[in-house]
Design a protein around this motif. Structure first.
Motif, PDB file in Angstrom:
ATOM      1  N   LEU A  23       0.840  -1.193   0.000  1.00  0.00           N
ATOM      2  CA  LEU A  23       0.000   0.000   0.000  1.00  0.00           C
ATOM      3  C   LEU A  23       0.876   1.245   0.000  1.00  0.00           C
ATOM      4  O   LEU A  23       1.838   1.345   0.766  1.00  0.00           O
ATOM      5  CB  LEU A  23      -0.915   0.004   1.219  1.00  0.00           C
ATOM      6  N   CYS A  27      -3.934   6.318  -2.035  1.00  0.00           N
ATOM      7  CA  CYS A  27      -4.731   5.166  -2.485  1.00  0.00           C
ATOM      8  C   CYS A  27      -4.088   4.418  -3.648  1.00  0.00           C
ATOM      9  O   CYS A  27      -4.794   3.859  -4.489  1.00  0.00           O
ATOM     10  CB  CYS A  27      -6.139   5.609  -2.852  1.00  0.00           C
ATOM     11  N   ALA A  96      -4.493   1.439   5.900  1.00  0.00           N
ATOM     12  CA  ALA A  96      -4.650   2.747   5.271  1.00  0.00           C
ATOM     13  C   ALA A  96      -4.501   3.873   6.290  1.00  0.00           C
ATOM     14  O   ALA A  96      -3.950   4.931   5.986  1.00  0.00           O
ATOM     15  CB  ALA A  96      -5.998   2.835   4.580  1.00  0.00           C
TER      16      ALA A  96
END
Length: 102
Positions: A23, A27, A96
């Motif tokens: 990640l 995004c 995230a």
């Protein structure tokens, strides 16, 4: 284990559905490697986390869009249960939130 190259082969992606995703901010994501078995992907991600502790890696089962449509067509009115998605969504949300902003 299969590493992703610039010309990904859809049949290869079906043979290796378990993937390690790194990640990134905004995004974005990178597929680091693909595996046939979940256990192999989880062992590999442990090594990656030790080697690059500042990076965020997630193990995902990635399926083709057509595969999902055909599975839903075979079993109408039966979506995935929320309990099955809960742990995956929690892991992604946690990863995230720990990404640096900027």
């Amino acid at each position: 284990m299969v590493y992703r190259d610039s010309q990904s082969d859809p049949s290869r992606e079906r043979l290796y559905p378990w993937c390690i995703i790194r990640l990134l901010p905004h995004c974005q994501r990178i597929t680091v490697a693909r595996f046939r078995k979940r256990s192999a992907a989880e062992e590999h991600v442990k090594v990656l986390r030790r080697l690059i502790p500042s990076a965020i890696f997630v193990v995902l089962f990635e399926v083709e869009h057509e595969d999902v449509e055909s599975a839903v067509a075979l079993q109408p009115n039966q979506g995935l249960p929320a309990a099955a998605l809960g742990p995956v969504l929690a892991q992604i949300t946690q990863a995230a939130q720990s990404l640096p902003e900027g």
